[in-house]
Design a protein around this motif. Sequence first.
Motif, PDB file in Angstrom:
ATOM      1  N   ALA A  93      24.831 -23.742 -16.333  1.00  0.00           N
ATOM      2  CA  ALA A  93      24.732 -24.711 -15.900  1.00  0.00           C
ATOM      3  C   ALA A  93      23.216 -25.208 -17.368  1.00  0.00           C
ATOM      4  CB  ALA A  93      24.173 -25.249 -15.130  1.00  0.00           C
ATOM      5  N   SER A  94      22.945 -26.650 -17.312  1.00  0.00           N
ATOM      6  CA  SER A  94      22.352 -27.452 -18.189  1.00  0.00           C
ATOM      7  C   SER A  94      21.558 -28.536 -17.157  1.00  0.00           C
ATOM      8  CB  SER A  94      23.045 -28.323 -19.148  1.00  0.00           C
ATOM      9  OG  SER A  94      23.350 -27.845 -19.951  1.00  0.00           O
ATOM     10  N   TYR A  95      19.301 -28.460 -18.261  1.00  0.00           N
ATOM     11  CA  TYR A  95      18.583 -29.041 -17.203  1.00  0.00           C
ATOM     12  C   TYR A  95      18.096 -30.045 -17.960  1.00  0.00           C
ATOM     13  CZ  TYR A  95      20.710 -25.492 -14.193  1.00  0.00           C
ATOM     14  OH  TYR A  95      20.679 -24.131 -13.461  1.00  0.00           O
ATOM     15  N   GLY A  96      17.404 -31.112 -17.491  1.00  0.00           N
ATOM     16  CA  GLY A  96      16.316 -31.837 -17.682  1.00  0.00           C
ATOM     17  C   GLY A  96      15.021 -30.644 -17.661  1.00  0.00           C
ATOM     18  N   VAL A  97      13.911 -31.105 -18.136  1.00  0.00           N
ATOM     19  CA  VAL A  97      12.876 -30.466 -18.857  1.00  0.00           C
ATOM     20  C   VAL A  97      12.048 -31.412 -18.942  1.00  0.00           C
ATOM     21  CG1 VAL A  97      11.122 -28.553 -19.837  1.00  0.00           C
ATOM     22  CG2 VAL A  97      13.644 -28.063 -19.296  1.00  0.00           C
ATOM     23  N   CYS A  98      10.943 -31.347 -18.378  1.00  0.00           N
ATOM     24  CA  CYS A  98       9.870 -32.313 -18.366  1.00  0.00           C
ATOM     25  C   CYS A  98       8.586 -32.028 -18.286  1.00  0.00           C
ATOM     26  CB  CYS A  98      10.069 -33.873 -17.816  1.00  0.00           C
ATOM     27  SG  CYS A  98      11.382 -34.445 -17.568  1.00  0.00           S
ATOM     28  N   PHE A  99       7.600 -32.786 -18.626  1.00  0.00           N
ATOM     29  CA  PHE A  99       5.813 -31.778 -19.060  1.00  0.00           C
ATOM     30  C   PHE A  99       4.959 -32.763 -18.431  1.00  0.00           C
ATOM     31  CE2 PHE A  99       8.960 -30.740 -22.688  1.00  0.00           C
ATOM     32  CZ  PHE A  99       8.692 -29.307 -22.358  1.00  0.00           C
ATOM     33  N   ASP A 100       4.951 -32.335 -17.620  1.00  0.00           N
ATOM     34  CA  ASP A 100       3.071 -33.308 -16.464  1.00  0.00           C
ATOM     35  C   ASP A 100       1.670 -33.021 -17.255  1.00  0.00           C
ATOM     36  OD1 ASP A 100       1.459 -34.545 -15.108  1.00  0.00           O
ATOM     37  OD2 ASP A 100       2.198 -33.899 -12.896  1.00  0.00           O
ATOM     38  N   GLY A 101       1.259 -33.702 -18.301  1.00  0.00           N
ATOM     39  CA  GLY A 101      -0.291 -33.272 -18.892  1.00  0.00           C
ATOM     40  C   GLY A 101      -1.253 -34.056 -17.992  1.00  0.00           C
ATOM     41  N   SER A 102      -0.621 -34.932 -17.316  1.00  0.00           N
ATOM     42  CA  SER A 102      -2.272 -34.811 -16.278  1.00  0.00           C
ATOM     43  C   SER A 102      -3.473 -34.252 -15.541  1.00  0.00           C
ATOM     44  CB  SER A 102      -1.826 -35.641 -14.794  1.00  0.00           C
ATOM     45  OG  SER A 102      -1.359 -34.646 -14.054  1.00  0.00           O
ATOM     46  N   GLN A 103      -2.659 -32.829 -15.781  1.00  0.00           N
ATOM     47  CA  GLN A 103      -5.002 -31.943 -15.404  1.00  0.00           C
ATOM     48  C   GLN A 103      -4.075 -30.663 -16.707  1.00  0.00           C
ATOM     49  OE1 GLN A 103      -5.940 -31.721 -12.793  1.00  0.00           O
ATOM     50  NE2 GLN A 103      -4.055 -33.536 -12.061  1.00  0.00           N
ATOM     51  N   ALA A 104      -4.305 -31.585 -17.939  1.00  0.00           N
ATOM     52  CA  ALA A 104      -4.207 -30.340 -18.637  1.00  0.00           C
ATOM     53  C   ALA A 104      -5.537 -30.341 -19.830  1.00  0.00           C
ATOM     54  CB  ALA A 104      -3.294 -30.890 -21.058  1.00  0.00           C
ATOM     55  N   THR A 105      -5.406 -28.708 -20.162  1.00  0.00           N
ATOM     56  CA  THR A 105      -6.317 -28.339 -20.108  1.00  0.00           C
ATOM     57  C   THR A 105      -6.812 -28.374 -21.710  1.00  0.00           C
ATOM     58  OG1 THR A 105      -6.164 -26.294 -19.889  1.00  0.00           O
ATOM     59  CG2 THR A 105      -7.823 -27.948 -18.699  1.00  0.00           C
ATOM     60  N   GLY A 106      -7.374 -28.571 -22.811  1.00  0.00           N
ATOM     61  CA  GLY A 106      -7.119 -27.491 -23.966  1.00  0.00           C
ATOM     62  C   GLY A 106      -6.842 -29.183 -25.071  1.00  0.00           C
ATOM     63  N   GLY A 107      -6.866 -28.862 -26.483  1.00  0.00           N
ATOM     64  CA  GLY A 107      -6.904 -30.259 -26.839  1.00  0.00           C
ATOM     65  C   GLY A 107      -7.736 -30.880 -27.779  1.00  0.00           C
ATOM     66  N   THR A 108      -8.252 -31.680 -28.210  1.00  0.00           N
ATOM     67  CA  THR A 108      -9.519 -32.429 -28.997  1.00  0.00           C
ATOM     68  C   THR A 108      -8.841 -34.026 -28.388  1.00  0.00           C
ATOM     69  OG1 THR A 108      -8.619 -33.047 -31.007  1.00  0.00           O
ATOM     70  CG2 THR A 108      -9.141 -30.888 -30.672  1.00  0.00           C
ATOM     71  N   SER A 109      -7.651 -33.803 -27.336  1.00  0.00           N
ATOM     72  CA  SER A 109      -8.404 -35.852 -26.487  1.00  0.00           C
ATOM     73  C   SER A 109      -9.449 -36.699 -25.954  1.00  0.00           C
ATOM     74  CB  SER A 109      -6.633 -35.993 -25.994  1.00  0.00           C
ATOM     75  OG  SER A 109      -6.690 -37.113 -26.368  1.00  0.00           O
TER      76      SER A 109
END
Length: 298
Positions: free
Chosen positions: A275-291
């Motif tokens: 089967a095939s799927y959609g993959v989505c990324f919720d960055g609301s609680q992301a840690t790391g990076g410099t933004s």
Amino acid sequence: HDALPISSSGGAALQNVAVYVFDTDGGQDGIAYTNSSGAYTVTGLTPGASYNVCFDASQASGGSSTFGYADQCYQNVAWDGVQWDVPNAAGTVAGTAGALATANAELTYSGAISGTVTASSGGTALQGVAVSAYDSNENQVGVVAYTDQNGAYTVTDLAPSASYDVCFDASQTTGGTSAYGYADQCYQNATWDGRSWDIPSGATLVPVTSGAATPSTNAALVSSGAISGTVTAGDGSGALGNVNVEVFDSLGDVVSEATTASNGTYTAIGLAPDASYGVCFDGSQATGGTSPYGYADQ
């Protein structure tokens, strides 16, 4: 309505049978539970009105049945336990001012379905697989069973003289060697998406008889697939941890989730193969990076 004892087909009184009284439009007008003598009383009914009286034996105690007792409506009409599905053949009872009407029931033995669930690769027993039976209207019926350490299960409290779809939910299973879990299916080897209202057309019905378990309704579950990857900041400032990754099927339902580690990696498991799927990324609680303003979902 007052009744003499609600009894089993062997004559023993049944306690804790839920007795529902429905008006002719299907509305519930009263409920009572049988006592240790099998007796019940439902009060407050309108004189001159007619009612259906139905008996839910899912919590019944007493009698000698190994597999429980079948639900029914007065008089001896099989019932699936669904309020809005009172059978047309059910007898009616008329309320009389200042008097008690009698609506007795003798409940027949339920049937059951039993079997063993293993991994298709290696044949290892799978524990914790949820096994459910569904009637012709795709209503879940009977008692949901969970496989034991030997992979064995028995689904009880099934109305006899009927056939059922039997489906296996492996989302909480343990055992086997698959790193990614096992795929759900319905008997016999029909891929299932886990939705009760979407029983696959290729499923094989299992017949049930009174007082007996239909044996050898077995399943060999195939290994699930997985999706993995790494989430990083779009500005090149490094890996992002704590990103929630959601995997969606073709109907838009979430079928697996994962959270990125501090190095940005994730693995979403338990996915039906082929089967095939959609993959989505919720960055609301992301840690790391410099933004200083966080990261956009995508």
